[in-house]
Design a protein around this motif. Structure first.
Motif, mmCIF file in Angstrom:
data_model
loop_
_atom_site.group_PDB
_atom_site.id
_atom_site.type_symbol
_atom_site.label_atom_id
_atom_site.label_comp_id
_atom_site.label_asym_id
_atom_site.label_seq_id
_atom_site.Cartn_x
_atom_site.Cartn_y
_atom_site.Cartn_z
ATOM 1 N N GLU A 126 0.846 -1.146 -0.070
ATOM 2 C CA GLU A 126 -0.014 0.020 -0.142
ATOM 3 C C GLU A 126 0.991 1.171 -0.150
ATOM 4 O OE1 GLU A 126 -2.531 -0.523 3.431
ATOM 5 O OE2 GLU A 126 -3.970 -1.823 2.353
ATOM 6 N N ALA A 127 1.901 1.226 0.899
ATOM 7 C CA ALA A 127 2.892 2.445 0.789
ATOM 8 C C ALA A 127 3.532 2.565 -0.363
ATOM 9 C CB ALA A 127 3.712 2.289 2.377
ATOM 10 N N MET A 128 3.897 1.710 -1.262
ATOM 11 C CA MET A 128 4.491 1.741 -2.268
ATOM 12 C C MET A 128 3.806 1.810 -3.607
ATOM 13 S SD MET A 128 7.542 1.953 -0.778
ATOM 14 C CE MET A 128 8.615 1.858 -2.339
ATOM 15 N N TYR A 129 2.618 1.651 -3.566
ATOM 16 C CA TYR A 129 1.685 1.484 -4.396
ATOM 17 C C TYR A 129 1.993 2.461 -5.617
ATOM 18 C CZ TYR A 129 -2.272 1.476 -7.326
ATOM 19 O OH TYR A 129 -3.365 1.273 -8.554
ATOM 20 N N GLY A 130 2.096 3.929 -5.208
ATOM 21 C CA GLY A 130 2.155 5.175 -6.193
ATOM 22 C C GLY A 130 3.685 5.125 -6.927
ATOM 23 N N ASN A 131 4.549 4.320 -6.688
ATOM 24 C CA ASN A 131 6.021 4.077 -7.167
ATOM 25 C C ASN A 131 6.145 3.114 -8.123
ATOM 26 O OD1 ASN A 131 6.184 5.945 -4.124
ATOM 27 N ND2 ASN A 131 8.089 6.275 -5.191
ATOM 28 N N LEU A 132 6.215 3.604 -9.445
ATOM 29 C CA LEU A 132 6.142 2.893 -10.431
ATOM 30 C C LEU A 132 7.752 2.488 -10.738
ATOM 31 C CD1 LEU A 132 3.939 4.513 -12.653
ATOM 32 C CD2 LEU A 132 3.491 2.801 -11.111
ATOM 33 N N CYS A 133 7.885 1.089 -11.219
ATOM 34 C CA CYS A 133 9.071 0.720 -11.586
ATOM 35 C C CYS A 133 9.034 0.021 -12.988
ATOM 36 C CB CYS A 133 9.835 -0.246 -10.529
ATOM 37 S SG CYS A 133 11.303 -1.414 -11.026
ATOM 38 N N ARG A 134 9.406 0.553 -13.900
ATOM 39 C CA ARG A 134 9.439 -0.282 -15.367
ATOM 40 C C ARG A 134 9.997 -1.444 -15.395
ATOM 41 N NH1 ARG A 134 8.946 5.309 -19.235
ATOM 42 N NH2 ARG A 134 7.176 6.117 -18.123
ATOM 43 N N CYS A 135 11.151 -1.562 -14.590
ATOM 44 C CA CYS A 135 11.693 -2.874 -14.751
ATOM 45 C C CYS A 135 11.135 -4.151 -13.948
ATOM 46 C CB CYS A 135 13.142 -2.708 -14.192
ATOM 47 S SG CYS A 135 14.179 -1.522 -15.349
ATOM 48 N N GLY A 136 10.280 -3.542 -13.137
ATOM 49 C CA GLY A 136 9.344 -4.587 -12.487
ATOM 50 C C GLY A 136 10.092 -5.221 -11.237
ATOM 51 N N THR A 137 10.903 -4.600 -10.609
ATOM 52 C CA THR A 137 11.475 -5.110 -9.385
ATOM 53 C C THR A 137 10.864 -5.036 -8.053
ATOM 54 O OG1 THR A 137 12.890 -3.168 -9.004
ATOM 55 C CG2 THR A 137 13.786 -4.679 -10.602
ATOM 56 N N TYR A 138 9.440 -5.245 -8.373
ATOM 57 C CA TYR A 138 8.730 -5.134 -7.236
ATOM 58 C C TYR A 138 8.958 -6.028 -5.982
ATOM 59 C CZ TYR A 138 6.046 -1.586 -10.141
ATOM 60 O OH TYR A 138 5.897 -0.626 -10.727
ATOM 61 N N THR A 139 9.213 -7.225 -6.312
ATOM 62 C CA THR A 139 9.553 -8.345 -5.654
ATOM 63 C C THR A 139 10.658 -8.122 -4.505
ATOM 64 O OG1 THR A 139 8.271 -9.807 -6.968
ATOM 65 C CG2 THR A 139 9.641 -10.739 -5.328
ATOM 66 N N ARG A 140 11.575 -7.722 -5.309
ATOM 67 C CA ARG A 140 12.927 -7.431 -4.514
ATOM 68 C C ARG A 140 12.834 -6.121 -3.877
ATOM 69 N NH1 ARG A 140 17.178 -8.081 -9.652
ATOM 70 N NH2 ARG A 140 15.417 -7.415 -10.721
ATOM 71 N N ILE A 141 12.168 -4.967 -4.461
ATOM 72 C CA ILE A 141 12.063 -3.908 -3.441
ATOM 73 C C ILE A 141 11.123 -4.255 -2.083
ATOM 74 C CG2 ILE A 141 10.536 -1.973 -3.376
ATOM 75 C CD1 ILE A 141 10.912 -1.620 -6.554
ATOM 76 N N LYS A 142 10.482 -5.232 -2.238
ATOM 77 C CA LYS A 142 9.569 -5.489 -0.932
ATOM 78 C C LYS A 142 10.528 -6.191 0.001
ATOM 79 C CE LYS A 142 5.413 -7.480 -1.396
ATOM 80 N NZ LYS A 142 4.490 -8.445 -1.448
ATOM 81 N N ALA A 143 11.029 -6.875 -0.554
ATOM 82 C CA ALA A 143 12.168 -7.881 0.227
ATOM 83 C C ALA A 143 13.124 -7.031 0.557
ATOM 84 C CB ALA A 143 12.807 -8.944 -0.740
ATOM 85 N N ALA A 144 13.749 -6.129 0.158
ATOM 86 C CA ALA A 144 14.652 -4.923 0.586
ATOM 87 C C ALA A 144 14.186 -4.481 1.700
ATOM 88 C CB ALA A 144 15.359 -4.173 -0.735
ATOM 89 N N ILE A 145 12.965 -3.756 1.666
ATOM 90 C CA ILE A 145 12.284 -3.011 2.726
ATOM 91 C C ILE A 145 12.180 -4.016 3.994
ATOM 92 C CG2 ILE A 145 9.899 -1.938 3.312
ATOM 93 C CD1 ILE A 145 9.587 -1.140 0.452
ATOM 94 N N LYS A 146 11.822 -5.238 3.690
ATOM 95 C CA LYS A 146 11.498 -6.251 4.791
ATOM 96 C C LYS A 146 12.998 -6.492 5.606
ATOM 97 C CE LYS A 146 8.311 -9.394 4.816
ATOM 98 N NZ LYS A 146 7.503 -10.449 4.393
ATOM 99 N N THR A 147 13.968 -6.549 4.826
ATOM 100 C CA THR A 147 15.360 -6.825 5.427
ATOM 101 C C THR A 147 15.637 -5.424 6.134
ATOM 102 O OG1 THR A 147 15.950 -8.176 3.615
ATOM 103 C CG2 THR A 147 17.933 -7.018 4.746
ATOM 104 N N ALA A 148 15.492 -4.206 5.491
ATOM 105 C CA ALA A 148 15.935 -2.995 6.293
ATOM 106 C C ALA A 148 14.961 -2.754 7.562
ATOM 107 C CB ALA A 148 15.743 -1.896 5.282
ATOM 108 N N ALA A 149 13.823 -3.379 7.435
ATOM 109 C CA ALA A 149 13.049 -3.041 8.706
ATOM 110 C C ALA A 149 13.527 -4.004 9.826
ATOM 111 C CB ALA A 149 11.657 -3.764 8.379
ATOM 112 N N LYS A 150 14.242 -5.102 9.577
ATOM 113 C CA LYS A 150 14.786 -5.716 10.557
ATOM 114 C C LYS A 150 16.223 -5.257 10.960
ATOM 115 C CE LYS A 150 12.976 -10.003 8.455
ATOM 116 N NZ LYS A 150 13.202 -11.105 7.946
ATOM 117 N N SER A 151 16.684 -4.435 10.273
ATOM 118 C CA SER A 151 18.113 -3.568 10.602
ATOM 119 C C SER A 151 17.717 -2.621 12.036
ATOM 120 C CB SER A 151 18.612 -3.200 9.506
ATOM 121 O OG SER A 151 18.742 -3.823 8.605
#
Length: 151
Positions: A126-151
């Protein structure tokens, strides 16, 4: 033209611009802070995301006259050495392909994590919904956010 004293990345920067100039162009053309990208110009892609008082905003629609004495943070000011947990996670997850949207993605994610340090998958989407990635790396973006949240 008018003179504005802007608090950007912890420094007061003076610019003499038309009050109707979008912050995107103040940052890029007048202050040479090129990390913030132009994407669509109508606030729907997120490439130009910066923080205003810690909140993610689209700089293409934020006029310099609307800023006042509020603090602005750009991707250049997120961390001094590129070691913000999101920047590290972005590299660890090999998020960027073309990389064009990534500053805006990271700034949106940083605002999310500041407000919600342990977001669910749905909250991230929901928070990232308005940010478009033409390369389609959304799965990796979500994974990176989850990793950063643990830091």
């Amino acid at each position: 033209m008018a003179i504005f004293n802007l608090n950007i990345n912890g420094k007061i920067r003076e610019v003499d611009v038309d009050p109707s100039t979008p912050m995107l162009w103040v940052l890029r053309d007048h202050l040479r802070l090129l990390g913030t990208k132009y994407g669509c110009g109508v606030s729907v892609c997120g490439a130009c995301t910066i923080h205003l008082e810690g909140q993610a905003v689209r700089s293409c629609q934020l006029l310099v006259s609307q800023v006042g004495d509020k603090t602005i943070t750009t991707i250049e000011g997120l961390s001094e050495n590129g070691d913000h947990p999101l920047q590290i996670a972005w590299l660890d997850h090999d998020v960027a392909q073309c990389g064009y949207c990534q500053p805006g993605q990271i700034m949106q994610a940083a605002s999310l994590l500041k407000q919600n340090p342990d977001p669910s998958d749905l909250e991230i989407e929901e928070a990232m919904y308005g940010n478009l990635c033409r390369c389609g790396t959304y799965t990796r973006i979500k994974a990176a956010i989850k990793t950063a949240a643990k830091s």
